[in-house]
Design a protein around this motif. Structure first.
Motif, PDB file in Angstrom:
ATOM      1  N   ARG A   9       0.835  -1.203   0.000  1.00 30.58           N
ATOM      2  CA  ARG A   9       0.000   0.000   0.000  1.00 30.58           C
ATOM      3  C   ARG A   9       0.873   1.259   0.000  1.00 30.58           C
ATOM      4  O   ARG A   9       0.603   2.217  -0.711  1.00 30.58           O
ATOM      5  CB  ARG A   9      -0.921  -0.026   1.225  1.00 30.58           C
ATOM      6  CG  ARG A   9      -2.165   0.802   1.083  1.00 30.58           C
ATOM      7  CD  ARG A   9      -3.211   0.609   2.188  1.00 30.58           C
ATOM      8  NE  ARG A   9      -2.807  -0.074   3.390  1.00 30.58           N
ATOM      9  CZ  ARG A   9      -3.135  -1.350   3.687  1.00 30.58           C
ATOM     10  NH1 ARG A   9      -3.861  -2.071   2.846  1.00 30.58           N
ATOM     11  NH2 ARG A   9      -2.734  -1.895   4.812  1.00 30.58           N
ATOM     12  N   CYS A  10       1.939   1.246   0.786  1.00 29.19           N
ATOM     13  CA  CYS A  10       2.837   2.398   0.865  1.00 29.19           C
ATOM     14  C   CYS A  10       3.537   2.633  -0.474  1.00 29.19           C
ATOM     15  O   CYS A  10       3.684   3.776  -0.905  1.00 29.19           O
ATOM     16  CB  CYS A  10       3.852   2.219   1.991  1.00 29.19           C
ATOM     17  SG  CYS A  10       4.802   3.713   2.345  1.00 29.19           S
ATOM     18  N   MET A  15       4.141   5.949  -5.302  1.00 24.87           N
ATOM     19  CA  MET A  15       4.124   6.067  -6.756  1.00 24.87           C
ATOM     20  C   MET A  15       3.050   7.058  -7.216  1.00 24.87           C
ATOM     21  O   MET A  15       3.282   7.833  -8.138  1.00 24.87           O
ATOM     22  CB  MET A  15       3.935   4.696  -7.424  1.00 24.87           C
ATOM     23  CG  MET A  15       5.144   3.770  -7.258  1.00 24.87           C
ATOM     24  SD  MET A  15       6.738   4.508  -7.733  1.00 24.87           S
ATOM     25  CE  MET A  15       6.539   4.682  -9.506  1.00 24.87           C
ATOM     26  N   SER A  16       1.903   7.049  -6.553  1.00 24.91           N
ATOM     27  CA  SER A  16       0.846   8.008  -6.891  1.00 24.91           C
ATOM     28  C   SER A  16       1.278   9.424  -6.562  1.00 24.91           C
ATOM     29  O   SER A  16       0.996  10.356  -7.322  1.00 24.91           O
ATOM     30  CB  SER A  16      -0.434   7.689  -6.114  1.00 24.91           C
ATOM     31  OG  SER A  16      -0.977   6.484  -6.559  1.00 24.91           O
ATOM     32  N   CYS A  48      10.018  16.336  -3.552  1.00 20.89           N
ATOM     33  CA  CYS A  48       8.962  15.447  -3.076  1.00 20.89           C
ATOM     34  C   CYS A  48       8.746  14.300  -4.064  1.00 20.89           C
ATOM     35  O   CYS A  48       8.716  13.137  -3.674  1.00 20.89           O
ATOM     36  CB  CYS A  48       7.667  16.236  -2.851  1.00 20.89           C
ATOM     37  SG  CYS A  48       6.375  15.267  -2.043  1.00 20.89           S
ATOM     38  N   ALA A  49       8.617  14.643  -5.328  1.00 21.12           N
ATOM     39  CA  ALA A  49       8.417  13.617  -6.357  1.00 21.12           C
ATOM     40  C   ALA A  49       9.565  12.608  -6.341  1.00 21.12           C
ATOM     41  O   ALA A  49       9.341  11.395  -6.324  1.00 21.12           O
ATOM     42  CB  ALA A  49       8.287  14.262  -7.738  1.00 21.12           C
ATOM     43  N   ALA A  56       9.704   4.351  -2.752  1.00 26.30           N
ATOM     44  CA  ALA A  56       9.058   3.197  -3.390  1.00 26.30           C
ATOM     45  C   ALA A  56      10.108   2.202  -3.869  1.00 26.30           C
ATOM     46  O   ALA A  56       9.977   0.991  -3.654  1.00 26.30           O
ATOM     47  CB  ALA A  56       8.183   3.649  -4.558  1.00 26.30           C
ATOM     48  N   HIS A  57      11.162   2.704  -4.482  1.00 26.13           N
ATOM     49  CA  HIS A  57      12.244   1.858  -4.987  1.00 26.13           C
ATOM     50  C   HIS A  57      12.877   1.051  -3.849  1.00 26.13           C
ATOM     51  O   HIS A  57      13.091  -0.152  -3.976  1.00 26.13           O
ATOM     52  CB  HIS A  57      13.293   2.729  -5.689  1.00 26.13           C
ATOM     53  CG  HIS A  57      14.374   1.947  -6.356  1.00 26.13           C
ATOM     54  ND1 HIS A  57      14.283   1.546  -7.664  1.00 26.13           N
ATOM     55  CD2 HIS A  57      15.554   1.485  -5.885  1.00 26.13           C
ATOM     56  CE1 HIS A  57      15.388   0.865  -7.978  1.00 26.13           C
ATOM     57  NE2 HIS A  57      16.169   0.823  -6.916  1.00 26.13           N
ATOM     58  N   PHE A  58      13.165   1.706  -2.733  1.00 27.50           N
ATOM     59  CA  PHE A  58      13.779   1.018  -1.593  1.00 27.50           C
ATOM     60  C   PHE A  58      12.870  -0.066  -1.031  1.00 27.50           C
ATOM     61  O   PHE A  58      13.343  -1.132  -0.641  1.00 27.50           O
ATOM     62  CB  PHE A  58      14.175   2.022  -0.503  1.00 27.50           C
ATOM     63  CG  PHE A  58      15.542   2.609  -0.698  1.00 27.50           C
ATOM     64  CD1 PHE A  58      15.893   3.244  -1.884  1.00 27.50           C
ATOM     65  CD2 PHE A  58      16.485   2.545   0.316  1.00 27.50           C
ATOM     66  CE1 PHE A  58      17.171   3.774  -2.058  1.00 27.50           C
ATOM     67  CE2 PHE A  58      17.753   3.083   0.146  1.00 27.50           C
ATOM     68  CZ  PHE A  58      18.103   3.696  -1.038  1.00 27.50           C
TER      69      PHE A  58
END
Length: 109
Positions: A9-10, A15-16, A48-49, A56-58
Motif C-alpha cells: 500500500r505504501c 508512486m501516486s 517530493c516527487a 518506493a524503490h527502496f
C-alpha cells in the motif's frame, strides 16, 4: 521475504504521489506561473516527487534502509502539502502528499 500489505500500500501511495507531484509541477505550476513557480516551491515539489520514487524503490528492492527513506519521504511530503496549500489551487497534490506522508510515517516506525 514477501512484502506486507502495508508495504504494498505504501509503495502505491509513493508512486501516486510521485506522479501527482511531478505532473502538477510540470503542467499546472509551470503553466499557471506566478507563485506556483517560486524557486523554493518548485524545488520542493521536485524533491517530493523524487523522494517518493526513491522510497518506493527502496521498498520494492526490500532493503531495511527503506525505513530511512520512508521517514524522509514523510517529512518532505508533509512540507510539500503545507506549501501547496499555502499557494492554493492544488488540492489533489495536498491530499496525495498527506496520505503518502501518513503511509510513509507508518513504514518508518
Amino acid at each position: 521475504m514477501a512484502q506486507s500489505e502495508d508495504m504494498t500500500r505504501c509503495i502505491a501511495h509513493c508512486m501516486s504521489c510521485y506522479q501527482t507531484c511531478l505532473g502538477t509541477a510540470m503542467n499546472h505550476c509551470l503553466e499557471t506561473g506566478g507563485r506556483h513557480v517560486e524557486p523554493n516551491h518548485f524545488r520542493l515539489m521536485m524533491a517530493c516527487a523524487e523522494m517518493c520514487r526513491t522510497a518506493a524503490h527502496f521498498m520494492l528492492i526490500n532493503t531495511p534502509h527503506h525505513r530511512h527513506t520512508c521517514g524522509e519521504c514523510a517529512e518532505i511530503c508533509s512540507e510539500c502539502a503545507k506549501d501547496c496549500e499555502r499557494i492554493g489551487g492544488m488540492d489533489e497534490c495536498v491530499a496525495m502528499c498527506r496520505s503518502c506522508a501518513q503511509s510513509c510515517r507508518a513504514m518508518a516506525a
